[in-house]
Design a protein around this motif. Structure first.
Motif, PDB file in Angstrom:
ATOM      1  N   TYR A 162      -0.069  11.837   0.814  1.00  0.00           N
ATOM      2  CA  TYR A 162      -0.084  11.001   1.749  1.00  0.00           C
ATOM      3  C   TYR A 162      -1.390  10.086   1.708  1.00  0.00           C
ATOM      4  N   ALA A 163      -1.242   8.690   2.094  1.00  0.00           N
ATOM      5  CA  ALA A 163      -2.579   8.104   1.984  1.00  0.00           C
ATOM      6  C   ALA A 163      -3.243   8.728   3.465  1.00  0.00           C
ATOM      7  N   ASP A 164      -4.754   8.564   3.462  1.00  0.00           N
ATOM      8  CA  ASP A 164      -5.622   9.154   4.200  1.00  0.00           C
ATOM      9  C   ASP A 164      -5.228   8.439   5.646  1.00  0.00           C
ATOM     10  N   SER A 165      -4.914   7.187   5.591  1.00  0.00           N
ATOM     11  CA  SER A 165      -4.768   6.544   6.855  1.00  0.00           C
ATOM     12  C   SER A 165      -3.310   7.190   7.702  1.00  0.00           C
TER      13      SER A 165
ATOM     14  N   ASP B 225       0.809  -1.338   0.015  1.00  0.00           N
ATOM     15  CA  ASP B 225       0.009  -0.153  -0.162  1.00  0.00           C
ATOM     16  C   ASP B 225       0.935   1.413   0.086  1.00  0.00           C
ATOM     17  N   PHE B 226       0.237   2.348  -0.594  1.00  0.00           N
ATOM     18  CA  PHE B 226       0.889   3.463  -0.600  1.00  0.00           C
ATOM     19  C   PHE B 226       0.984   4.209   0.589  1.00  0.00           C
TER      20      PHE B 226
ATOM     21  N   THR C  27       0.651   6.957  -6.650  1.00  0.00           N
ATOM     22  CA  THR C  27       0.478   6.177  -5.364  1.00  0.00           C
ATOM     23  C   THR C  27       0.434   4.605  -5.873  1.00  0.00           C
TER      24      THR C  27
END
Length: 124
Positions: free
Chosen positions: A60-63, A46-47, A106
């Motif tokens: 950025y990834a939301d997480s 995962d990105f 991403t």
């Protein structure tokens, strides 16, 4: 031949912080877009974050937004991932990656070079 050498990582308690580093050799780091990905056991890669060649733009990834910060020091040919407020869900092998294009991406298959991976384990 571009090579990426990672350092950092390890075991940390939930709420703690870690910093990952990725040093580029074989090419001036300012000529390549850099990213971080992660892969938990049994999961896809995962990105996490990416940064443009000059460092002006980050993605950025939301997480991880608001908790992780990607930065680069082109004078040292090094990219960093500062990880704060770590959670158990952040446990994974983290990889730095580089691509020759000008834009952040991403998808892992849009990166050309990869670091060796480093384990990050967050205990709850």
């Amino acid at each position: 031949q571009v090579q990426l050498l990672q350092s950092g990582g390890g075991l940390v308690q939930a709420g703690g912080s870690l910093r990952l580093s990725c040093t580029v050799s074989g090419r001036t780091s300012s000529s390549i877009v850099m990213g971080w990905f992660r892969q938990a056991p049994g999961e896809q890669r995962d990105f996490v974050a990416a940064i443009t060649r000059g460092g002006a733009t980050t993605l950025y990834a939301d997480s991880v937004k608001g908790r992780f910060t990607i930065s680069r020091d082109n004078a040292k040919n090094t990219v960093y991932l500062q990880m704060n407020s770590l959670q158990s869900e952040d446990t994974a092998v983290y990889y730095c990656a580089a691509r020759a294009g000008a834009r952040t991406k991403t998808n892992w298959d849009q990166y050309d070079y990869w670091g060796q991976g480093t384990q990050v384990t967050v205990s709850s």
